[in-house]
Write a protein that holds these residues in place. Structure first.
Motif, mmCIF file in Angstrom:
data_model
loop_
_atom_site.group_PDB
_atom_site.id
_atom_site.type_symbol
_atom_site.label_atom_id
_atom_site.label_comp_id
_atom_site.label_asym_id
_atom_site.label_seq_id
_atom_site.Cartn_x
_atom_site.Cartn_y
_atom_site.Cartn_z
ATOM 1 N N ALA A 1 0.778 -1.264 -0.180
ATOM 2 C CA ALA A 1 -0.001 -0.144 0.030
ATOM 3 C C ALA A 1 0.737 1.321 -0.023
ATOM 4 C CB ALA A 1 -0.896 -0.119 1.195
ATOM 5 N N ALA A 2 0.507 2.331 -0.496
ATOM 6 C CA ALA A 2 0.837 3.636 -0.276
ATOM 7 C C ALA A 2 0.283 4.595 0.119
ATOM 8 C CB ALA A 2 1.296 4.063 -2.079
ATOM 9 N N GLN A 3 0.819 5.532 1.136
ATOM 10 C CA GLN A 3 -0.277 6.255 1.773
ATOM 11 C C GLN A 3 0.468 7.986 1.659
ATOM 12 O OE1 GLN A 3 0.645 6.180 6.047
ATOM 13 N NE2 GLN A 3 -1.395 6.342 6.595
ATOM 14 N N VAL A 4 -0.533 8.990 1.678
ATOM 15 C CA VAL A 4 -0.261 10.264 1.661
ATOM 16 C C VAL A 4 -0.614 10.519 3.196
ATOM 17 C CG1 VAL A 4 -0.663 12.546 1.042
ATOM 18 C CG2 VAL A 4 -0.422 10.849 -0.525
ATOM 19 N N ILE B 1 -9.980 7.020 1.541
ATOM 20 C CA ILE B 1 -9.713 7.991 2.324
ATOM 21 C C ILE B 1 -10.137 7.884 3.852
ATOM 22 C CG2 ILE B 1 -10.434 10.547 2.753
ATOM 23 C CD1 ILE B 1 -9.433 10.010 -0.071
ATOM 24 N N GLY B 2 -9.185 8.131 4.820
ATOM 25 C CA GLY B 2 -9.364 7.877 6.042
ATOM 26 C C GLY B 2 -9.794 9.157 6.730
ATOM 27 N N ARG B 3 -10.740 9.157 7.584
ATOM 28 C CA ARG B 3 -11.130 10.479 8.403
ATOM 29 C C ARG B 3 -11.089 10.196 9.913
ATOM 30 N NH1 ARG B 3 -13.783 14.130 5.029
ATOM 31 N NH2 ARG B 3 -14.275 13.554 3.218
ATOM 32 N N ASP B 4 -10.998 11.352 10.726
ATOM 33 C CA ASP B 4 -10.783 11.025 12.110
ATOM 34 C C ASP B 4 -12.203 11.339 12.588
ATOM 35 O OD1 ASP B 4 -11.321 13.737 11.988
ATOM 36 O OD2 ASP B 4 -9.162 14.378 12.714
ATOM 37 N N ALA B 5 -12.067 11.445 13.708
ATOM 38 C CA ALA B 5 -13.346 11.552 14.709
ATOM 39 C C ALA B 5 -14.162 12.664 14.431
ATOM 40 C CB ALA B 5 -13.433 11.374 16.193
ATOM 41 N N ALA B 6 -13.653 13.649 14.245
ATOM 42 C CA ALA B 6 -14.174 14.904 13.787
ATOM 43 C C ALA B 6 -14.496 14.947 12.264
ATOM 44 C CB ALA B 6 -13.077 16.036 14.094
ATOM 45 N N GLY B 7 -14.275 13.752 11.318
ATOM 46 C CA GLY B 7 -14.573 13.860 9.982
ATOM 47 C C GLY B 7 -13.455 14.606 9.051
ATOM 48 N N GLU B 8 -12.323 14.805 9.845
ATOM 49 C CA GLU B 8 -11.239 15.318 8.975
ATOM 50 C C GLU B 8 -10.520 14.488 8.282
ATOM 51 O OE1 GLU B 8 -10.583 18.628 8.445
ATOM 52 O OE2 GLU B 8 -12.553 19.087 9.849
ATOM 53 N N VAL B 9 -9.998 14.809 7.133
ATOM 54 C CA VAL B 9 -9.207 13.760 6.180
ATOM 55 C C VAL B 9 -7.559 13.680 7.032
ATOM 56 C CG1 VAL B 9 -8.080 13.221 4.239
ATOM 57 C CG2 VAL B 9 -10.278 14.186 4.132
ATOM 58 N N VAL B 10 -7.345 12.328 7.334
ATOM 59 C CA VAL B 10 -6.061 12.260 7.899
ATOM 60 C C VAL B 10 -5.138 11.260 7.030
ATOM 61 C CG1 VAL B 10 -7.116 12.502 10.209
ATOM 62 C CG2 VAL B 10 -6.825 10.033 9.169
ATOM 63 N N SER B 11 -5.680 10.560 6.150
ATOM 64 C CA SER B 11 -4.851 9.715 5.491
ATOM 65 C C SER B 11 -5.739 9.321 3.957
ATOM 66 C CB SER B 11 -4.778 8.195 6.334
ATOM 67 O OG SER B 11 -3.904 7.247 5.623
ATOM 68 N N VAL B 12 -4.879 9.077 3.079
ATOM 69 C CA VAL B 12 -5.059 8.591 1.667
ATOM 70 C C VAL B 12 -4.404 7.448 1.409
ATOM 71 C CG1 VAL B 12 -5.493 9.186 -0.739
ATOM 72 C CG2 VAL B 12 -5.955 11.147 0.911
ATOM 73 N N VAL B 13 -4.736 6.169 1.077
ATOM 74 C CA VAL B 13 -4.170 5.122 0.988
ATOM 75 C C VAL B 13 -4.720 4.358 -0.214
ATOM 76 C CG1 VAL B 13 -3.605 2.541 1.925
ATOM 77 C CG2 VAL B 13 -3.765 4.758 3.456
ATOM 78 N N THR B 14 -3.519 4.089 -1.134
ATOM 79 C CA THR B 14 -3.957 3.021 -2.217
ATOM 80 C C THR B 14 -3.525 1.637 -1.886
ATOM 81 O OG1 THR B 14 -3.631 4.656 -3.987
ATOM 82 C CG2 THR B 14 -3.524 2.448 -4.655
ATOM 83 N N ASP B 15 -4.413 0.545 -2.228
ATOM 84 C CA ASP B 15 -4.541 -0.691 -1.754
ATOM 85 C C ASP B 15 -3.921 -1.430 -2.652
ATOM 86 O OD1 ASP B 15 -4.324 -3.243 -0.469
ATOM 87 O OD2 ASP B 15 -6.455 -2.949 -0.136
ATOM 88 N N PHE B 16 -3.055 -2.026 -2.860
ATOM 89 C CA PHE B 16 -2.326 -2.903 -4.039
ATOM 90 C C PHE B 16 -2.810 -4.483 -3.857
ATOM 91 C CE2 PHE B 16 0.420 0.821 -4.610
ATOM 92 C CZ PHE B 16 0.031 1.220 -5.662
ATOM 93 N N HIS B 17 -3.652 -4.823 -2.874
ATOM 94 C CA HIS B 17 -4.354 -6.093 -2.833
ATOM 95 C C HIS B 17 -3.236 -7.023 -2.533
ATOM 96 C CE1 HIS B 17 -7.936 -4.449 -5.104
ATOM 97 N NE2 HIS B 17 -7.967 -4.131 -3.905
ATOM 98 N N VAL B 18 -2.118 -6.951 -1.804
ATOM 99 C CA VAL B 18 -0.902 -7.987 -1.524
ATOM 100 C C VAL B 18 -1.581 -8.633 -0.497
ATOM 101 C CG1 VAL B 18 1.183 -8.359 -0.922
ATOM 102 C CG2 VAL B 18 0.676 -6.653 -2.626
ATOM 103 N N LEU B 19 -2.148 -7.879 0.605
ATOM 104 C CA LEU B 19 -2.542 -8.590 2.166
ATOM 105 C C LEU B 19 -4.079 -8.492 1.956
ATOM 106 C CD1 LEU B 19 -0.265 -6.749 4.425
ATOM 107 C CD2 LEU B 19 0.141 -8.958 3.292
#
Length: 222
Positions: free
Chosen positions: A96-99, A204-222
């Motif tokens: 996976a790759a993450q911003v 897109i990952g969001r925290d409890a307040a709904g703010e964007v904390v992470s962007v992840v591309t999943d390459f389906h290895v796991l």
């Protein structure tokens, strides 16, 4: 859009970036390594992901990020067995790759989409993702099309192929590269795409307040 793999991960992506974590799946036995690739400039706040070797145009995700520079890191797995068969020599794959927008846990995840994509139209085993035809993925600001053209130009003194080759020669291999267009100062972060070509979703990952904390591309290895 594309069909899902056998089991589509739709959350819990933070656990892919826990260094030293041992992972056992029906397909692989592996240990996670986390590789930092520096920061990505996102001056427009509009992030795009693509195969940078064969892209036609940059289509940004509809969710905008805070403008500025954000760290990019890879979840790299050191695979020692495939389908229960030990490997003669352990090898690395980018899972996976993450911003990383904020260094806080994500409490909820949603599929990243580009303009015109509507997740409510997805049925059965379908998902949205970007196509990979050269075994490579990347993150780049949506304004970086011309910068990417210059980096990939045949007359360029140092292109993405060179950068990935150099990264692969590092000890241990870095499995990715961060290349800047000198004319604009925009950069692209590039990395191998898991097992190779395919269509891969971004989340897109969001925290409890709904703010964007992470962007992840999943390459389906796991």
């Amino acid at each position: 859009m594309s069909e899902t793999p056998r089991t589509l991960r739709t959350g819990g992506f933070d656990e892919l970036f826990v260094a030293g974590r041992k992972v056992e799946t029906p397909r692989v036995s592996a240990v996670i390594e986390v590789v930092d690739l520096g920061e990505l400039a996102v001056p427009t706040g509009r992030l795009a992901a693509c195969d940078p070797m064969v892209y036609w145009e940059l289509e940004p995700f509809t969710v905008e990020l805070p403008r500025g520079a954000h760290p990019v890191r890879l979840s790299v797995v050191l695979v020692d067995a495939v389908h229960g068969q030990p490997q003669p020599e352990a090898h690395r794959r980018v899972a996976a790759a993450q911003v990383l927008v904020r260094d806080t846990p994500a409490m909820a995840w949603e599929m990243a989409v580009t303009a015109g994509q509507d997740t409510s139209t997805l049925t059965g085993d379908l998902y949205f993702g970007y196509g990979v035809d050269a075994g490579t993925g990347a993150f780049i600001d949506a304004s970086g099309g011309k910068a990417l053209d210059r980096i990939n130009d045949a007359d360029s003194a140092y292109d993405l192929d060179d950068a990935l080759t150099d990264a692969g020669k590092a000890v241990p291999p870095r499995m990715g590269a961060n290349v800047t267009d000198e004319e604009t100062g925009l950069n692209v972060v590039v990395f191998p795409s898991g097992w190779g070509d395919g269509v891969y979703p971004t989340w897109i990952g969001r925290d409890a307040a709904g703010e964007v904390v992470s962007v992840v591309t999943d390459f389906h290895v796991l």
